[in-house]
Design a protein around this motif. Structure first.
Motif, mmCIF file in Angstrom:
data_model
loop_
_atom_site.group_PDB
_atom_site.id
_atom_site.type_symbol
_atom_site.label_atom_id
_atom_site.label_comp_id
_atom_site.label_asym_id
_atom_site.label_seq_id
_atom_site.Cartn_x
_atom_site.Cartn_y
_atom_site.Cartn_z
ATOM 1 N N ARG A 35 14.276 -18.681 13.941
ATOM 2 C CA ARG A 35 14.042 -19.733 12.937
ATOM 3 C C ARG A 35 14.599 -19.356 11.571
ATOM 4 O O ARG A 35 14.702 -20.202 10.697
ATOM 5 N N SER A 36 14.939 -18.095 11.385
ATOM 6 C CA SER A 36 15.478 -17.668 10.089
ATOM 7 C C SER A 36 16.964 -17.991 10.011
ATOM 8 O O SER A 36 17.629 -18.238 11.011
ATOM 9 N N ALA A 37 17.503 -17.931 8.821
ATOM 10 C CA ALA A 37 18.917 -18.232 8.622
ATOM 11 C C ALA A 37 19.807 -17.068 9.029
ATOM 12 O O ALA A 37 20.995 -17.248 9.309
ATOM 13 N N ALA A 38 19.266 -15.861 9.095
ATOM 14 C CA ALA A 38 20.081 -14.671 9.363
ATOM 15 C C ALA A 38 20.405 -14.496 10.845
ATOM 16 O O ALA A 38 21.402 -13.852 11.177
ATOM 17 N N PHE A 39 19.590 -15.022 11.735
ATOM 18 C CA PHE A 39 19.778 -14.780 13.169
ATOM 19 C C PHE A 39 19.804 -16.086 13.944
ATOM 20 O O PHE A 39 19.235 -17.088 13.534
ATOM 21 N N THR A 40 20.464 -16.036 15.078
ATOM 22 C CA THR A 40 20.374 -17.121 16.051
ATOM 23 C C THR A 40 19.600 -16.576 17.243
ATOM 24 O O THR A 40 19.382 -15.374 17.364
ATOM 25 N N PHE A 41 19.216 -17.443 18.146
ATOM 26 C CA PHE A 41 18.438 -17.001 19.295
ATOM 27 C C PHE A 41 19.234 -16.040 20.183
ATOM 28 O O PHE A 41 18.676 -15.151 20.800
ATOM 29 N N SER A 43 21.456 -13.877 19.134
ATOM 30 C CA SER A 43 21.916 -12.742 18.334
ATOM 31 C C SER A 43 21.484 -11.405 18.949
ATOM 32 O O SER A 43 20.313 -11.203 19.253
ATOM 33 N N PRO A 44 22.439 -10.461 19.155
ATOM 34 C CA PRO A 44 22.072 -9.165 19.740
ATOM 35 C C PRO A 44 21.162 -8.345 18.822
ATOM 36 O O PRO A 44 20.330 -7.573 19.314
ATOM 37 N N GLU A 45 21.302 -8.496 17.525
ATOM 38 C CA GLU A 45 20.424 -7.766 16.603
ATOM 39 C C GLU A 45 18.977 -8.228 16.751
ATOM 40 O O GLU A 45 18.060 -7.413 16.705
ATOM 41 N N ARG A 47 17.603 -9.389 19.436
ATOM 42 C CA ARG A 47 17.086 -8.822 20.680
ATOM 43 C C ARG A 47 16.718 -7.353 20.515
ATOM 44 O O ARG A 47 15.724 -6.889 21.068
ATOM 45 N N GLN A 48 17.506 -6.626 19.758
ATOM 46 C CA GLN A 48 17.189 -5.219 19.498
ATOM 47 C C GLN A 48 15.892 -5.095 18.697
ATOM 48 O O GLN A 48 15.041 -4.261 19.010
ATOM 49 N N TYR A 49 15.744 -5.915 17.669
ATOM 50 C CA TYR A 49 14.509 -5.893 16.877
ATOM 51 C C TYR A 49 13.307 -6.288 17.725
ATOM 52 O O TYR A 49 12.228 -5.705 17.616
ATOM 53 N N GLY A 50 13.499 -7.286 18.563
ATOM 54 C CA GLY A 50 12.417 -7.725 19.435
ATOM 55 C C GLY A 50 12.007 -6.640 20.421
ATOM 56 O O GLY A 50 10.815 -6.409 20.650
ATOM 57 N N THR A 51 12.990 -5.955 20.993
ATOM 58 C CA THR A 51 12.697 -4.876 21.939
ATOM 59 C C THR A 51 11.999 -3.715 21.247
ATOM 60 O O THR A 51 11.022 -3.170 21.767
ATOM 61 N N LEU A 52 12.478 -3.334 20.069
ATOM 62 C CA LEU A 52 11.855 -2.237 19.320
ATOM 63 C C LEU A 52 10.423 -2.593 18.919
ATOM 64 O O LEU A 52 9.496 -1.796 19.114
ATOM 65 N N ALA A 53 10.218 -3.801 18.390
ATOM 66 C CA ALA A 53 8.866 -4.229 18.019
ATOM 67 C C ALA A 53 7.979 -4.321 19.258
ATOM 68 O O ALA A 53 6.795 -3.960 19.215
ATOM 69 N N GLY A 54 8.537 -4.761 20.390
ATOM 70 C CA GLY A 54 7.774 -4.849 21.636
ATOM 71 C C GLY A 54 7.348 -3.482 22.136
ATOM 72 O O GLY A 54 6.223 -3.310 22.610
ATOM 73 N N LEU A 55 8.223 -2.491 22.041
ATOM 74 C CA LEU A 55 7.868 -1.128 22.457
ATOM 75 C C LEU A 55 6.739 -0.561 21.603
ATOM 76 O O LEU A 55 5.780 0.022 22.114
#
Length: 156
Positions: A35-41, A43-45, A47-55
């Motif tokens: 939903r932010s302007a910096a990323f799209t759904f 976006s590989p970045e 996904r990396q942030y999501g995986t790191l936060a998920g871990l």
């Protein structure tokens, strides 16, 4: 007389607890980040942030909220139950009221295991979870979230 059913007090294991916190955190990060302007759904970045936060969330959730069972032995059942109820009351847990209509007249709770449930009242109860106890003649099994069991071990 039939032998009482041996039902262990188990909840979700470490794997399911980790998977729950990991997946929910990844979904939230992906949704909010897209939903932010910096990323799209895609976006590989993101996904990396999501995986790191998920871990991180998965590990913390597993450490704090996994289900743990504790066995305690005692000599006098009534004294133990009174002491347990008082100890749990000091940390905010109250014994759940049991409907008398549900009990069967032919069963004797002194011979079979007594099942007790303790909960916090109000909003705190939603986050604390319950404490479940099976009391037999000389032993009790207490099951709850790891953080509740750690606190209870210190008090008992």
């Amino acid at each position: 007389m039939t032998e009482p059913e041996k039902t262990p007090l188990t909840g979700p294991g470490i794997g399911l607890t980790f998977l729950y916190y990991f997946s929910m955190t990844v979904i939230i990060v992906m949704f909010v980040g897209s939903r932010s302007a910096a990323f799209t759904f895609a976006s590989p970045e993101l996904r990396q942030y999501g995986t790191l936060a998920g871990l991180v969330a998965g590990l913390l959730g597993t450490i704090v909220n996994r289900n743990v069972a504790m066995d305690i032995t005692f000599d006098n059942r009534r004294k133990f139950q009174t002491r347990l109820t008082q100890t749990l009351a000091t940390i905010g847990f109250e014994l759940e009221a049991v409907d008398e209509d549900i009990t069967d007249d032919e069963t004797n709770p002194e011979e079979e295991g007594a099942y007790l449930s303790y909960f916090r009242s109000g909003v705190a109860g939603w986050f604390a979870g319950g404490i479940y106890v099976v009391i037999s003649d000389r032993a009790a099994t207490i099951s709850s979230r790891a953080i509740n069991i750690r606190r209870l071990r210190q008090l008992l």
